[in-house]
Write a protein that holds these residues in place. Sequence first.
Motif, mmCIF file in Angstrom:
data_model
loop_
_atom_site.group_PDB
_atom_site.id
_atom_site.type_symbol
_atom_site.label_atom_id
_atom_site.label_comp_id
_atom_site.label_asym_id
_atom_site.label_seq_id
_atom_site.Cartn_x
_atom_site.Cartn_y
_atom_site.Cartn_z
ATOM 1 N N GLU A 146 0.809 -1.218 0.000
ATOM 2 C CA GLU A 146 0.000 0.000 0.000
ATOM 3 C C GLU A 146 0.848 1.277 0.000
ATOM 4 O O GLU A 146 0.360 2.353 -0.363
ATOM 5 N N ALA A 147 2.104 1.179 0.417
ATOM 6 C CA ALA A 147 2.938 2.373 0.596
ATOM 7 C C ALA A 147 3.212 3.077 -0.720
ATOM 8 O O ALA A 147 3.507 2.438 -1.729
ATOM 9 N N LYS A 148 3.158 4.395 -0.687
ATOM 10 C CA LYS A 148 3.490 5.217 -1.851
ATOM 11 C C LYS A 148 4.859 5.883 -1.695
ATOM 12 O O LYS A 148 5.283 6.637 -2.553
ATOM 13 N N GLY A 149 5.544 5.617 -0.587
ATOM 14 C CA GLY A 149 6.836 6.226 -0.333
ATOM 15 C C GLY A 149 7.988 5.444 -0.937
ATOM 16 O O GLY A 149 7.923 4.218 -1.069
ATOM 17 N N GLU A 150 9.057 6.151 -1.274
ATOM 18 C CA GLU A 150 10.279 5.500 -1.719
ATOM 19 C C GLU A 150 10.876 4.666 -0.589
ATOM 20 O O GLU A 150 11.462 3.609 -0.812
ATOM 21 N N TYR A 151 10.721 5.168 0.636
ATOM 22 C CA TYR A 151 11.171 4.465 1.837
ATOM 23 C C TYR A 151 9.974 4.218 2.743
ATOM 24 O O TYR A 151 9.040 5.030 2.800
ATOM 25 N N ILE A 152 10.027 3.100 3.458
ATOM 26 C CA ILE A 152 8.960 2.746 4.391
ATOM 27 C C ILE A 152 9.556 2.677 5.784
ATOM 28 O O ILE A 152 10.513 1.936 6.017
ATOM 29 N N ALA A 153 9.004 3.474 6.686
ATOM 30 C CA ALA A 153 9.465 3.497 8.074
ATOM 31 C C ALA A 153 8.468 2.709 8.918
ATOM 32 O O ALA A 153 7.372 3.187 9.219
ATOM 33 N N PHE A 154 8.822 1.475 9.266
ATOM 34 C CA PHE A 154 7.958 0.670 10.133
ATOM 35 C C PHE A 154 8.098 1.160 11.567
ATOM 36 O O PHE A 154 9.203 1.433 12.052
ATOM 37 N N LEU A 155 6.976 1.242 12.245
ATOM 38 C CA LEU A 155 6.974 1.718 13.622
ATOM 39 C C LEU A 155 5.927 0.931 14.390
ATOM 40 O O LEU A 155 4.731 1.007 14.081
ATOM 41 N N ASP A 156 6.366 0.133 15.370
ATOM 42 C CA ASP A 156 5.405 -0.591 16.199
ATOM 43 C C ASP A 156 4.565 0.388 17.008
ATOM 44 O O ASP A 156 5.018 1.487 17.334
ATOM 45 N N ASP A 157 3.366 -0.026 17.370
ATOM 46 C CA ASP A 157 2.462 0.898 18.064
ATOM 47 C C ASP A 157 2.868 1.184 19.510
ATOM 48 O O ASP A 157 2.268 2.031 20.166
ATOM 49 N N ASP A 158 3.901 0.483 19.987
ATOM 50 C CA ASP A 158 4.412 0.767 21.339
ATOM 51 C C ASP A 158 5.845 1.293 21.290
ATOM 52 O O ASP A 158 6.573 1.231 22.275
ATOM 53 N N ASN A 159 6.247 1.806 20.136
ATOM 54 C CA ASN A 159 7.605 2.324 19.977
ATOM 55 C C ASN A 159 7.536 3.803 19.595
ATOM 56 O O ASN A 159 7.068 4.143 18.517
ATOM 57 N N TRP A 160 7.969 4.683 20.495
ATOM 58 C CA TRP A 160 7.797 6.117 20.323
ATOM 59 C C TRP A 160 9.056 6.746 19.742
ATOM 60 O O TRP A 160 10.140 6.642 20.331
ATOM 61 N N PRO A 161 8.947 7.409 18.588
ATOM 62 C CA PRO A 161 10.129 8.008 17.964
ATOM 63 C C PRO A 161 10.456 9.385 18.531
ATOM 64 O O PRO A 161 9.561 10.133 18.937
ATOM 65 N N GLU A 162 11.739 9.700 18.528
ATOM 66 C CA GLU A 162 12.174 11.061 18.841
ATOM 67 C C GLU A 162 11.674 12.010 17.744
ATOM 68 O O GLU A 162 11.416 11.586 16.612
#
Length: 312
Positions: A85-101
């Motif tokens: 489904e992604a339209k991005g050149e890169y895909i950043a996976f992020l678990d729902d319990d992992n908080w990014p800076e």
Amino acid sequence: MLDFTVAIPTYNGAERLPQVLEKVRSQIQTESLKWEVIVIDNNSSDNTEEVVKNYQETWPRSIPLKYILESEQGAAFARLRAVKEAKGEYIAFLDDDNWPEPNWLISAYSFCKEHPQAGAIGGQIHANYEIPPPENFKPIEPFLAIREHGSQPFRFDAANLRLPPAASLIVRKQAWQESVPPRPSLTGKLPGLLIQGDDYEPLLYLHKHGWEIWYNPEMHTYHQIPKWRLEKDYLLKLAQGCGLATCKLLMINAKPWQKPWIILRTIVGNGKRLVLHFLKYKGKLKNNLTATFQINFYLQCSLSPIELLRKR
């Protein structure tokens, strides 16, 4: 094509999603990026869909927020759907319990541009424990997707299964599409199914097809660890699931003549570790959860060739 897709696979994540979506919405220095966010609901039974739809009402219009239902259970299937489904050149996976800076996304994008041969990139994942972990817990923190490798970038040693987890993984969509099979053989945790390895399987296929896998120390996320993940029953099941996947993962990049040696090495090497560890901690295992975990992991690693043959 967009620059980035932030993909958040979730299962019954209605309570966790608001926190991670706020962290994603608060990303800084992204004015020059064209990006989107997709939440992949892996067949939840709670009100995950409602949570996402409520966020869509106030979400910035310049950054599409999409809800996608993937009814085939398993984190591996959720990631495959995200790539589709992604339209991005890169895909950043992020678990729902992992908080990014706040600078996580721009740090990832800059690193991707500097490393055109990188098919995947992992960063630093720190722990936010609900309660203090047991004594001497550090050696088994990586099994909870905690990774702190220092301040210098480096290439991961994929041949020896030294790889980043999928909890906050960046992948190049082109690399994934060229390398990863359309159906995973390791699906991730399911009811009644212990074998894991679903984080590593696609990375090993990327490595097999010549893509590099890198560590970017400027990417920081914080994994929320509830107290139940520190309970003995959960940790021993985790050790079992990770251990049983070992031989199957090692076979992905093996040549036919190497496979008998991999089986022998897996049995003998982990059997030796098991015996030495048991002798070292004999009489102390009742009160040493870390040592008990490691012994169980080595045992399951040594049994993983049998599991591989049984599945075949």
